[in-house]
Scaffold this motif. Structure first.
Motif, PDB file in Angstrom:
ATOM      1  N   VAL A 111      -2.992  -1.694   9.397  1.00 30.56           N
ATOM      2  CA  VAL A 111      -1.867  -1.780   8.773  1.00 30.56           C
ATOM      3  C   VAL A 111      -0.488  -2.944   9.716  1.00 30.56           C
ATOM      4  CG1 VAL A 111      -1.640  -0.510   7.090  1.00 30.56           C
ATOM      5  CG2 VAL A 111       0.013   0.097   9.007  1.00 30.56           C
ATOM      6  N   THR A 114       0.829   6.340   3.247  1.00 28.84           N
ATOM      7  CA  THR A 114      -0.914   5.880   3.216  1.00 28.84           C
ATOM      8  C   THR A 114      -1.445   6.700   4.261  1.00 28.84           C
ATOM      9  OG1 THR A 114       0.228   3.669   3.177  1.00 28.84           O
ATOM     10  CG2 THR A 114      -1.871   3.548   4.308  1.00 28.84           C
ATOM     11  N   ALA A 135       2.541  -1.012   4.116  1.00 31.63           N
ATOM     12  CA  ALA A 135       2.579   0.112   3.481  1.00 31.63           C
ATOM     13  C   ALA A 135       3.388   0.624   4.150  1.00 31.63           C
ATOM     14  CB  ALA A 135       0.979   0.731   5.006  1.00 31.63           C
ATOM     15  N   ARG A 146      -1.299  -6.335   5.251  1.00 29.88           N
ATOM     16  CA  ARG A 146      -1.031  -5.103   4.350  1.00 29.88           C
ATOM     17  C   ARG A 146       0.055  -4.699   5.263  1.00 29.88           C
ATOM     18  NH1 ARG A 146      -5.760  -6.507   5.628  1.00 29.88           N
ATOM     19  NH2 ARG A 146      -5.095  -6.596   7.749  1.00 29.88           N
ATOM     20  N   LEU A 171       0.638  -1.200  -0.299  1.00 28.08           N
ATOM     21  CA  LEU A 171      -0.162  -0.199   0.047  1.00 28.08           C
ATOM     22  C   LEU A 171       0.738   1.656   0.255  1.00 28.08           C
ATOM     23  CD1 LEU A 171      -3.018  -1.139   2.599  1.00 28.08           C
ATOM     24  CD2 LEU A 171      -3.105  -1.587   0.644  1.00 28.08           C
TER      25      LEU A 171
END
Length: 273
Positions: free
Chosen positions: A192, A141, A137, A135, A117
């Protein structure tokens, strides 16, 4: 490469890399893009040469949500209540159509999906990220359940995943206000799993995926499947499901290799069979 290049696909070391490719629109998702990605994931579920998937976005953002022209009722694809374009039967039953279906397919592809991300992760884009196994990131982000900012109720599975990934109170705050959370807030709220320097999300996700790709993929996929199953099951049901999974994985070549490697005190060489 995807249809009209609105997504890209490549394979690296048994990792399938799916890239939303509308950088000039911050990878806002259209009906056609979502439909193509649903079909891609259906295909990837059957492709044994791919063990793990990375989902990312080109340019400065992961996905800013639904395409503004479509959401505003200005495109050829109708939007319920906002355009005069006649809706096909499928869309009358499921207004978001393949955009919502894509969230389901991220889970049902039956292989680990890791999100890399950056930039906006909003609306439908947030739903796609939350549906992923993990996730990663970078510090650009920003996340938002942005639907309410436009007067829409949340969709695409956001109300399912948010209270499971973060706290109930944070989930409620996000869907009620549409507040934009910066990268450090996303990490603090558990939205995240890893926060890395700018531009490092995809390389970090790829390193994690390559590690997964060397594992016993049948056992990994079954484990993933039953973790999702546990969200709507009882303990007794999960004990039964686990017994089935253990029996299935025991018949794989990887289970035999893993056992031999353990007894021989060496690193196993799994083949995904």
């Amino acid at each position: 490469m995807g249809a009209d290049a609105h997504y890209l696909f490549e394979i690296e070391d048994a990792v399938g890399v799916v890239t939303l490719n509308r950088p000039d629109k911050l990878n806002a998702v259209t009906w056609d893009l979502a439909q193509d990605l649903v079909e891609l994931l259906r295909d990837l579920r059957r492709r044994d040469e791919i063990s793990v998937i990375v989902l990312t976005g080109a340019g400065r953002g992961f996905c800013s949500g639904g395409d503004a022209e479509w959401l505003g009722g200005k495109s050829e694809r109708g939007m319920p209540g906002l355009s005069e374009v006649s809706l096909e039967r499928y869309q009358r039953k499921t207004p978001a159509g393949p955009v919502a279906e894509l969230t389901r397919m991220i889970v049902e592809v039956d292989k680990p999906v890791i999100a890399a991300l950056a930039g906006p992760v909003m609306g439908a884009g947030l739903a796609f990220a939350l549906a992923c196994d993990r996730r990663i990131a970078d510090d650009t982000t920003r996340m938002s359940a942005a639907m309410v900012r436009l007067g829409f109720a949340p969709d695409c599975g956001i109300t399912y995943f948010l209270p499971r990934v973060t706290s109930l109170s944070t989930a409620l705050m996000m869907v009620e206000t549409g507040r934009i959370l910066e990268a450090d807030e996303c990490l603090r709220h558990g939205l995240v799993d890893e926060l890395v320097p700018r531009g490092e999300a995809l390389p970090t996700a790829m390193a994690y995926d390559r590690e997964l790709a060397t594992g016993p993929s049948v056992a990994v996929d079954l484990a993933r499947r039953f973790i999702h199953k546990s969200l709507t099951s009882t303990l007794d049901e999960m004990l039964d499901y686990e017994a089935v999974a253990a029996t299935m994985s025991a018949h794989t070549a990887d289970a035999r290799e893993g056992t031999r490697a353990f007894l021989e005190k060496r690193k196993p060489e799994f083949q995904g069979r």
